[in-house]
Scaffold this active site. Structure first.
Site, PDB file in Angstrom:
ATOM      1  N   GLU A 266       3.005 -12.098  -7.338  1.00 56.46           N
ATOM      2  CA  GLU A 266       3.969 -10.955  -8.131  1.00 56.46           C
ATOM      3  C   GLU A 266       3.284 -10.081  -7.594  1.00 56.46           C
ATOM      4  O   GLU A 266       2.228  -9.415  -7.367  1.00 56.46           O
ATOM      5  CB  GLU A 266       3.528 -10.620  -9.382  1.00 56.46           C
ATOM      6  CG  GLU A 266       4.269 -10.051 -10.159  1.00 56.46           C
ATOM      7  CD  GLU A 266       4.230  -8.695 -10.630  1.00 56.46           C
ATOM      8  OE1 GLU A 266       4.451  -7.868  -9.842  1.00 56.46           O
ATOM      9  OE2 GLU A 266       3.644  -8.668 -11.234  1.00 56.46           O
ATOM     10  N   CYS A 300       4.310  -2.396 -11.286  1.00 56.73           N
ATOM     11  CA  CYS A 300       5.369  -2.512  -9.373  1.00 56.73           C
ATOM     12  C   CYS A 300       6.311  -2.521 -10.332  1.00 56.73           C
ATOM     13  O   CYS A 300       7.271  -2.002  -9.567  1.00 56.73           O
ATOM     14  CB  CYS A 300       4.897  -4.115  -9.858  1.00 56.73           C
ATOM     15  SG  CYS A 300       4.222  -4.704 -11.282  1.00 56.73           S
ATOM     16  N   GLU A 401       6.655   2.025  -1.112  1.00 58.32           N
ATOM     17  CA  GLU A 401       5.784   2.261  -2.365  1.00 58.32           C
ATOM     18  C   GLU A 401       5.262   3.510  -2.921  1.00 58.32           C
ATOM     19  O   GLU A 401       3.973   3.009  -2.178  1.00 58.32           O
ATOM     20  CB  GLU A 401       5.453   0.624  -3.396  1.00 58.32           C
ATOM     21  CG  GLU A 401       5.001   0.555  -4.641  1.00 58.32           C
ATOM     22  CD  GLU A 401       4.725  -0.756  -5.121  1.00 58.32           C
ATOM     23  OE1 GLU A 401       3.955  -1.197  -4.025  1.00 58.32           O
ATOM     24  OE2 GLU A 401       5.090  -1.240  -6.257  1.00 58.32           O
TER      25      GLU A 401
HETATM   26  P1  NAI Z   1      -4.540  -4.731  -3.519  1.00 57.39           P
HETATM   27  O1  NAI Z   1      -3.012  -5.842  -3.063  1.00 57.39           O
HETATM   28  O2  NAI Z   1      -5.275  -4.358  -1.972  1.00 57.39           O
HETATM   29  O3  NAI Z   1      -5.199  -5.215  -4.007  1.00 57.39           O
HETATM   30  C1  NAI Z   1      -5.020  -6.648  -5.794  1.00 57.39           C
HETATM   31  C2  NAI Z   1      -6.560  -7.279  -5.749  1.00 57.39           C
HETATM   32  O4  NAI Z   1      -5.907  -8.189  -4.392  1.00 57.39           O
HETATM   33  C3  NAI Z   1      -7.078  -6.978  -6.226  1.00 57.39           C
HETATM   34  O5  NAI Z   1      -8.031  -7.584  -6.973  1.00 57.39           O
HETATM   35  C4  NAI Z   1      -8.058  -6.902  -4.207  1.00 57.39           C
HETATM   36  O6  NAI Z   1      -9.150  -6.665  -4.310  1.00 57.39           O
HETATM   37  C5  NAI Z   1      -7.682  -7.836  -3.972  1.00 57.39           C
HETATM   38  N1  NAI Z   1      -8.237  -8.416  -2.247  1.00 57.39           N
HETATM   39  C6  NAI Z   1      -7.347  -6.965  -1.943  1.00 57.39           C
HETATM   40  N2  NAI Z   1      -7.514  -7.731  -0.494  1.00 57.39           N
HETATM   41  C7  NAI Z   1      -7.689  -8.700  -0.054  1.00 57.39           C
HETATM   42  C8  NAI Z   1      -7.557 -10.312   0.663  1.00 57.39           C
HETATM   43  N3  NAI Z   1      -7.698  -9.683   1.506  1.00 57.39           N
HETATM   44  N4  NAI Z   1      -7.973 -11.318  -0.335  1.00 57.39           N
HETATM   45  C9  NAI Z   1      -8.056 -11.315  -1.051  1.00 57.39           C
HETATM   46  N5  NAI Z   1      -7.917 -10.824  -2.021  1.00 57.39           N
HETATM   47  C10 NAI Z   1      -7.599  -9.230  -2.073  1.00 57.39           C
HETATM   48  O7  NAI Z   1      -3.712  -3.158  -3.508  1.00 57.39           O
HETATM   49  P2  NAI Z   1      -4.904  -2.157  -3.422  1.00 57.39           P
HETATM   50  O8  NAI Z   1      -5.411  -1.721  -3.100  1.00 57.39           O
HETATM   51  O9  NAI Z   1      -5.442  -1.965  -5.391  1.00 57.39           O
HETATM   52  O10 NAI Z   1      -3.479  -1.113  -3.676  1.00 57.39           O
HETATM   53  C11 NAI Z   1      -2.988  -0.492  -2.544  1.00 57.39           C
HETATM   54  C12 NAI Z   1      -1.607  -0.497  -3.096  1.00 57.39           C
HETATM   55  O11 NAI Z   1      -0.567  -1.549  -3.148  1.00 57.39           O
HETATM   56  C13 NAI Z   1      -0.990   0.205  -4.419  1.00 57.39           C
HETATM   57  O12 NAI Z   1      -0.809   1.992  -3.859  1.00 57.39           O
HETATM   58  C14 NAI Z   1       0.467  -0.482  -4.426  1.00 57.39           C
HETATM   59  O13 NAI Z   1       1.318   0.114  -4.076  1.00 57.39           O
HETATM   60  C15 NAI Z   1       0.562  -1.657  -4.919  1.00 57.39           C
HETATM   61  N6  NAI Z   1      -0.473  -2.263  -5.914  1.00 57.39           N
HETATM   62  C16 NAI Z   1       0.716  -3.248  -6.271  1.00 57.39           C
HETATM   63  C17 NAI Z   1       0.452  -3.566  -7.570  1.00 57.39           C
HETATM   64  C18 NAI Z   1       1.636  -4.723  -8.390  1.00 57.39           C
HETATM   65  O14 NAI Z   1       0.615  -4.707 -10.026  1.00 57.39           O
HETATM   66  N7  NAI Z   1       2.398  -4.854  -7.771  1.00 57.39           N
HETATM   67  C19 NAI Z   1      -1.217  -3.502  -7.629  1.00 57.39           C
HETATM   68  C20 NAI Z   1      -1.499  -2.987  -7.401  1.00 57.39           C
HETATM   69  C21 NAI Z   1      -1.028  -2.419  -6.031  1.00 57.39           C
END
Ligand code: NAI
Ligand code: MG
Length: 498
Positions: A266, A300, A401
């Site tokens: 998601e 999101c 985004e």
């Molecule tokens: P992210 O996708 O990096 O983090 C989400 C989760 O994935 C966190 O628990 C993080 O620790 C984990 N994660 C990060 N890198 C990983 C890896 N290589 N392998 C496994 N797990 C990993 O998102 P982040 O850094 O919090 O936010 C960056 C951008 O992502 C935001 O500015 C936004 O644009 C988007 N985002 C979208 C979301 C949604 O609900 N669709 C939620 C959060 C962020």
């Protein structure tokens, strides 16, 4: 350590100054490395707690516990027993909802009015999954083979699930992963976001109190690149359920190749929200505004590309900007606050960078447009609701985004054109339509390439209604009966009866 001593409201009993440990095999344990990280309030910078920092070794232990639990006594639990367990957990969440809401607010910044409002959603989800626990069934299937040979299907839990969640709604995101796992008989290793681990950990305590057996729910806080990556790569994880950015989603897919584990994703969006001149503008103004400004834009499916029919474009965008200026921006623990801080300095940098890009690209901000730094705002990560006009489809602020309270408002002239332009994005998560014309509404419902279409509303969610993405917003569905299917395998059984 002086934790939260200046906080003007009662602090949750959970924030007692002790290091928050990780939940593995029914016990609270420190990281194998002994490392910790800090969780801070993004409105004030105050330290809330230090948290055990999990890494590969902790993930290995948690997966081992989850595997042992999956094949142990938990595998003998009946659907009705799992249902009662989920209902007990729901009752405990209800009893502790004020503390959980406050933890969400303190850890990631959302207004307390919003996090308290999540009560219905959190409880509704747990009770919906409780119902689903006793609704799992295979089929008997007529085959065409000669002779007497009978066929049917069994639905079986997929196994050990690695759940990786973001920070934008910690309570509901945790329930969205744990709920279907408990309903189906899977076991879970959940990695909360490093920005907001506290509510998931408190929920882990409630799982134990509800009687979740050791190893069935494990919670390992830590960073994405270390703990998250170890979980996604693990050879003994059967499925990864991920919510977060599309860039990390792509990494998860690569990691899943290690053992070809199942993946549901998601991811993000750049959702079109389309306002026709015939709409009830009185409800479209607050509707389209909060489609982006709710949770400071950190949703999101936020309707960030606001397409407005040209003949009402000036009027409508002026009203949205006027509405934006009425919203109270501030510390989430103030019950009057409508827009809280962004979650982190990284997120603040990201959003303010996009504000600069928008200006350079030639957009005009009718409201907001700059970080707030006066007085108490300077202690946190505050960006006011921003409305950009003079936006073209090809600008980065109309394509990428931002994940902040930023609307990119774009004029359009006719329905065919707005369908084509609305779909002109790599994402496909949410979409909105505001019109009184039922034929326009139906046409758009069919034509928009997105997992949800909201007509004369935005962001409506229900545990029974599936939610998920088209295109680069990911695959798999959460909520609805489709969600539980994501946690099940189908087995075909053949019996020769002659
Ligand atoms: P992210 O996708 O990096 O983090 C989400 C989760 O994935 C966190 O628990 C993080 O620790 C984990 N994660 C990060 N890198 C990983 C890896 N290589 N392998 C496994 N797990 C990993 O998102 P982040 O850094 O919090 O936010 C960056 C951008 O992502 C935001 O500015 C936004 O644009 C988007 N985002 C979208 C979301 C949604 O609900 N669709 C939620 C959060 C962020
Ligand atoms: Mg990240």
């Amino acid at each position: 350590m002086a934790v939260m001593e200046k906080s003007p409201v009662a602090r949750p009993a959970y924030l007692d100054g002790k290091t928050k440990l990780m939940l593995i095999d029914g016990r609270w344990v420190p990281a194998a490395s002994g490392k910790t990280f800090e969780s801070r309030n993004p409105a004030t910078g105050e330290l809330l707690a230090t948290v055990a920092e999990g890494d590969r070794e902790d993930i290995n232990r948690a997966v081992e516990a989850a595997r042992k639990a999956f094949t142990g006594p938990w595998s003998k639990w009946t659907p009705a027993e799992r249902q009662v367990l989920l209902l007990r957990l729901a009752d405990l969440v209800e009893k502790n909802i004020e503390e959980l809401a406050l933890l969400d607010t303190l850890d990631m910044g959302a207004p307390i009015s919003r996090t308290r409002n999540n009560r219905q959603r959190a409880l509704g989800m747990l009770r919906y999954y409780a119902g689903q626990a006793t609704a799992i069934h295979g089929e008997t299937i007529e085959n065409s083979l000669p002779g007497e040979i009978f066929s049917y299907t069994l639905k079986e839990p997929v196994g050990v699930v690695g759940a990786i969640i973001p920070w934008n709604g910690p309570l509901t995101a945790t329930i969205w992963k744990i709920g279907p796992a408990l309903a189906t008989g899977c076991t879970v290793v959940l990695k909360p976001a490093e920005e907001a681990p506290l509510t998931p950990l408190r929920l882990g305590e409630l799982c134990l109190e509800a009687g979740v057996p050791p190893g069935v729910v494990n919670i390992v806080p830590g960073y994405g690149e270390t703990a998250g990556a170890a979980l996604a790569n693990h050879m003994d994880v059967d499925k990864v359920a991920f919510t977060g950015s599309h860039l990390t989603g792509q990494k998860i897919i690569h990691s899943s190749a290690s053992n070809l584990k199942r993946v549901s994703l998601e991811l993000g969006g750049k959702s079109p929200d389309i306002v026709f001149a015939d709409a009830d503008l009185g409800s479209a103004v607050p509707g389209a505004s909060m489609a982006v400004f709710a949770n400071s834009g950190q949703i999101c499916s936020a309707g960030t590309r606001l397409f407005v029919e040209k003949k009402v474009y000036e009027e409508f965008t002026a009203k949205v900007a006027a509405f934006a200026k009425t919203l109270k921006v501030g510390n989430g623990i103030d019950p009057q606050t409508q827009v809280g801080p962004l979650v982190s300095s990284e997120q603040l940098d990201r959003v303010t960078t996009y504000l600069g890009i928008g200006r350079q690209e030639g957009a005009t901000s009718l409201s907001g447009g700059q970080q707030l730094t006066d007085g108490d705002y300077g202690k946190g990560y505050f960006v006011p609701p921003t409305v950009f006009t003079n936006v073209r489809d090809d600008m980065r602020i109309a394509q990428e985004e931002i994940f902040g309270p930023v609307i990119s408002a774009i004029p359009f002239t006719d329905i065919e054109e707005v369908i084509q332009r609305g779909n002109n994005t790599t994402f496909g998560l949410g979409s909105g339509v505001w019109t009184r014309d039922v034929s326009k509404a139906h046409k758009l419902a069919k034509s928009l390439r997105a997992g949800s279409v909201w007509i004369n509303c935005y962001q409506a969610m229900d545990p029974a209604v599936p939610f998920g993405g088209y295109k680069m917003s990911g695959y798999g569905r959460e909520s609805g009966k489709q969600h539980v299917e994501e946690y099940l395998n189908v087995k075909a059984v053949w019996i020769k009866t002659a």
